[in-house]
Design an enzyme around this catalytic site. Structure first.
Site, PDB file in Angstrom:
ATOM      1  N   SER A  13       9.960 -47.647 -19.552  1.00 23.95           N
ATOM      2  CA  SER A  13      10.604 -48.610 -18.654  1.00 23.95           C
ATOM      3  C   SER A  13      11.908 -48.048 -18.099  1.00 23.95           C
ATOM      4  O   SER A  13      12.675 -47.390 -18.808  1.00 23.95           O
ATOM      5  CB  SER A  13      10.894 -49.901 -19.422  1.00 23.95           C
ATOM      6  OG  SER A  13      11.668 -50.775 -18.636  1.00 23.95           O
ATOM      7  N   TYR A  55      11.596 -50.856 -11.799  1.00 25.86           N
ATOM      8  CA  TYR A  55      11.839 -52.052 -11.009  1.00 25.86           C
ATOM      9  C   TYR A  55      12.832 -51.605  -9.949  1.00 25.86           C
ATOM     10  O   TYR A  55      13.876 -51.056 -10.301  1.00 25.86           O
ATOM     11  CB  TYR A  55      12.518 -53.136 -11.851  1.00 25.86           C
ATOM     12  CG  TYR A  55      11.682 -53.740 -12.945  1.00 25.86           C
ATOM     13  CD1 TYR A  55      10.559 -54.502 -12.641  1.00 25.86           C
ATOM     14  CD2 TYR A  55      12.040 -53.586 -14.283  1.00 25.86           C
ATOM     15  CE1 TYR A  55       9.813 -55.085 -13.655  1.00 25.86           C
ATOM     16  CE2 TYR A  55      11.292 -54.172 -15.294  1.00 25.86           C
ATOM     17  CZ  TYR A  55      10.178 -54.918 -14.968  1.00 25.86           C
ATOM     18  OH  TYR A  55       9.448 -55.507 -15.961  1.00 25.86           O
ATOM     19  N   THR A  74       6.574 -51.398 -10.590  1.00 20.28           N
ATOM     20  CA  THR A  74       6.126 -52.744 -10.976  1.00 20.28           C
ATOM     21  C   THR A  74       6.428 -53.715  -9.840  1.00 20.28           C
ATOM     22  O   THR A  74       7.575 -53.807  -9.391  1.00 20.28           O
ATOM     23  CB  THR A  74       6.807 -53.186 -12.289  1.00 20.28           C
ATOM     24  OG1 THR A  74       6.438 -52.259 -13.309  1.00 20.28           O
ATOM     25  CG2 THR A  74       6.380 -54.585 -12.704  1.00 20.28           C
ATOM     26  N   LYS A 123       1.922 -51.110 -10.287  1.00 23.62           N
ATOM     27  CA  LYS A 123       1.584 -51.955 -11.444  1.00 23.62           C
ATOM     28  C   LYS A 123       1.817 -53.423 -11.118  1.00 23.62           C
ATOM     29  O   LYS A 123       2.909 -53.776 -10.634  1.00 23.62           O
ATOM     30  CB  LYS A 123       2.451 -51.547 -12.641  1.00 23.62           C
ATOM     31  CG  LYS A 123       2.306 -52.433 -13.875  1.00 23.62           C
ATOM     32  CD  LYS A 123       3.131 -51.888 -15.033  1.00 23.62           C
ATOM     33  CE  LYS A 123       2.967 -52.682 -16.314  1.00 23.62           C
ATOM     34  NZ  LYS A 123       3.787 -53.894 -16.368  1.00 23.62           N
ATOM     35  N   HIS A 143       1.338 -58.737 -16.126  1.00 24.17           N
ATOM     36  CA  HIS A 143       2.571 -58.589 -16.896  1.00 24.17           C
ATOM     37  C   HIS A 143       2.434 -59.259 -18.270  1.00 24.17           C
ATOM     38  O   HIS A 143       3.394 -59.805 -18.820  1.00 24.17           O
ATOM     39  CB  HIS A 143       3.748 -59.188 -16.123  1.00 24.17           C
ATOM     40  CG  HIS A 143       5.036 -58.440 -16.273  1.00 24.17           C
ATOM     41  ND1 HIS A 143       5.573 -57.695 -15.256  1.00 24.17           N
ATOM     42  CD2 HIS A 143       5.900 -58.319 -17.320  1.00 24.17           C
ATOM     43  CE1 HIS A 143       6.723 -57.153 -15.667  1.00 24.17           C
ATOM     44  NE2 HIS A 143       6.936 -57.515 -16.912  1.00 24.17           N
TER      45      HIS A 143
END
Ligand code: FNR
Length: 349
Positions: free
Chosen positions: A108, A130, A156, A219, A243
């Site tokens: 992440s 992100y 994402t 994603k 998610h």
């Protein structure tokens, strides 16, 4: 049941007994009434297989090629945050155990461990991002990931906003600020424009590819028309995900979204899936339905309660179960599983 399989089945119960309440709440958190999150695990159980017999399944090969990269197992670790909340070794323990099995870890952008330390474990890893409203604020973090050797970037796209939990009791204590976003520049969170982007579009795929020079994966796609837009805009893979039921409640289960996405773009791009995958048989159900790879989010986190040994045990249990499922379905490779789905309309690919 083998000891590892029994341990795997009891992963959540064990974590409930051991983890502090705020961490457990954060890991198990679900959006809304938790409908999507609870359906996710049940949904894989609806898949029906039509196994082959009288095939030589003495030697198995669990490896897959993802974006031209060989990985030894068809499941990978999905991006999750606050791993140090679960165990002090955090991402490093996950990475070491995943490297040992020759697997893939998606890290992440909000990770609490510097990218170069994760890379130092030798794990094959992709960066998940992100993007913020002001894209330029992400550039230093992207540069750090590229310098540390990430081999793909996963954008994402299902998180324009993080939903407010419907029950006050569901709101976990937030992680310590220092436990998140360690790979961004200091003061990132206070910058105007650091909020999550609400205007993501196909142009962002070009932007990411240009900035990183890496293949881009999207994603959080559930619809074939969105998958088509992503692939037409240059995505090398599409990751079917809701998610883990943490964003929009009442979304379709990923097992039900997967076949249409595979039918639409599977000939041109790889398709991955996550959400509710808890066993080796779930992994095989997903590859049978057309997924090139399967990712697990909560399971590695729950296994991380026991540090590197826990995540290693998760990989061992999945290896055992996937191997057993391959033999029982007459498949020697993951590619062989493509033909073993029973032709129920909901799961035909
Ligand atoms: C996540 N997920 C997630 N996804 C992402 O793209 N970036 C992130 O930083 C996170 N963080 C995160 C934290 C925690 C605690 C969880 C449980 C999940 C979602 C994750 O990548 C994945 O899509 C789901 O977790 C898959 O569902 P299962 O395997 O948890 O059922």
């Amino acid at each position: 049941m083998s000891p590892d399989a029994r341990w795997l089945a009891q992963l959540e119960d064990r974590a409930r007994a051991v983890l502090p309440a705020p961490v457990l709440d954060y890991v198990l958190q679900a959006a809304g009434d938790g409908i999507t999150a609870s359906e996710a695990t049940q949904a894989w159980r609806r898949v029906r297989l039509l196994p082959h017999v009288m095939r030589d399944v003495t030697e198995l090969d669990l490896g897959v090629s993802l974006l031209g990269q060989h990985v030894d197992v068809p499941w990978g670790v999905a991006p999750t945050t606050w791993q140090a909340g679960v165990h002090p070794d955090g991402e490093l323990a996950t990475a070491r155990a995943t490297a040992a099995v020759g697997g893939l870890m998606v890290v992440s952008s909000n990770a609490g461990t510097p990218f170069d330390r994760i890379a130092g474990t030798g794990v094959d890893w992709w960066l998940q991002v992100y993007l913020p409203a002001d894209r330029t604020l992400a550039e230093p973090m992207l540069a750090r990931a590229v310098a540390a050797g990430a081999t793909a970037v996963v954008l994402t796209v299902d998180t324009p906003v993080v939903p407010v939990p419907s029950q006050p009791a569901d709101t976990p204590d937030l992680p310590e600020p220092g436990a998140l976003r360690i790979n961004f520049d200091d003061g990132y969170d206070a910058e105007p424009g650091a909020d999550k982007a609400t205007d993501l579009g196909p142009h962002d795929l070009d932007w990411l590819a240009e900035r990183t020079g890496l293949p881009v994966v999207v994603k959080g796609v559930l619809r074939p028309d969105d998958a088509r837009r992503c692939v037409d805009a240059g995505a090398r893979a599409v990751w079917v995900s809701n998610h883990g039921g943490r964003q929009l409640d009442r979304t379709v289960a990923t097992v039900d979204a997967l076949p249409a996405v595979v039918a639409e773009v599977g000939g041109e791009a790889e398709v991955y899936v996550d959400g509710g995958v808890r066993s080796g048989l779930d992994v095989v159900a997903a590859t049978a339905a057309g997924a090139a790879a399967v990712f697990l989010g909560r399971s590695p986190l729950l296994a991380l309660v026991d540090g590197e040994a826990g995540v290693a045990r998760l990989h061992r249990a999945l290896t055992e179960q996937v191997s057993e499922a391959l033999r029982l379905t007459g498949c020697r490779t993951i590619a062989d599983t493509r033909g073993i789905l029973a032709a129920e309309p909901a799961h035909r690919v």
